[in-house]
Scaffold this active site. Sequence first.
Site, short mmCIF file in Angstrom:
data_model
loop_
_atom_site.label_atom_id
_atom_site.label_comp_id
_atom_site.label_asym_id
_atom_site.label_seq_id
_atom_site.Cartn_x
_atom_site.Cartn_y
_atom_site.Cartn_z
N ASP A 59 0.82 -1.21 0.00
CA ASP A 59 0.00 0.00 0.00
C ASP A 59 0.85 1.27 0.00
O ASP A 59 2.02 1.25 0.40
CB ASP A 59 -0.88 0.05 1.26
CG ASP A 59 -2.10 -0.84 1.17
OD1 ASP A 59 -2.21 -1.62 0.19
OD2 ASP A 59 -2.95 -0.79 2.08
N HIS A 205 3.80 -2.30 3.24
CA HIS A 205 3.87 -0.96 2.67
C HIS A 205 5.22 -0.77 2.00
O HIS A 205 6.26 -1.11 2.57
CB HIS A 205 3.68 0.10 3.77
CG HIS A 205 2.33 0.05 4.42
ND1 HIS A 205 2.02 -0.89 5.39
CD2 HIS A 205 1.20 0.79 4.24
CE1 HIS A 205 0.77 -0.71 5.78
NE2 HIS A 205 0.24 0.29 5.09
#
Length: 250
Positions: A59, A205
């Site tokens: 993400d 991430h």
Amino acid sequence: MGTSRGHSPARRTAAALAPAAAVAAAHILPAATWLPAVRRRFPRLAGEGHPGHVALTFDDGPDPESTPRFLDALEVLGVRATFFVLGDSVVRHPSVVRETVRRGHELAVHGWSHDRPWLPGPAEDARALLRAAGAVRELTGRAPRWYRPPYGILTSGRWAAARTAGLRPVLWTTWGRDWTADATPASVRSAVAAGLRGGGTVLLHDTDRMSAPGCWRAALGALPGIVRTCHGAGLSVGPLADHGVRGRPA
């Protein structure tokens, strides 16, 4: 003459506020799927797919400093992944987006920006998501299939916006807690392993844009161990496109 109980100022105020409260509740209640106990009741939304496969997702990118390092690490590992990108970063860093696709990874939509949608705004939600999906499609020539809202807060407005944009909402079954200042490769591996299973979706991430500075290094360092653990358990690792989850809204 005194005011009757049925028409007191307090009751009139409560009656006036009731519709707004109902709208707010309808808007935010679906976001309870952020909670693991609730999310487990919706396996497809949580990203549960083929039992012999683990979906690897990232993400908050693209990031010109950190994302290429993840691309290099994934290349060495022989693994492809799904990157949930933010539209405003896509237009700022188009070369990173193109390189991600060139290396065989899948792009998905994380929104236009990384905001918290506490207040209902269905028209703005739809515009922002269509704009982000359009930015990905324009750069890559491919329409994205998946949507993961920032923080996993899937309000009713953002659910409807995803349908309008032709995107399937997907959250996660396990994450690395890799956004904190004290995250380490070992802590990220441990956090992922706590919920790792066949058919699951891993959330990491590839940037620290919305996290503690430099924390992406913990996720990057954990990546080989996570992949080895999956392979050691006989599980393949790849993008959501290979995960057996239907890629359009129901």
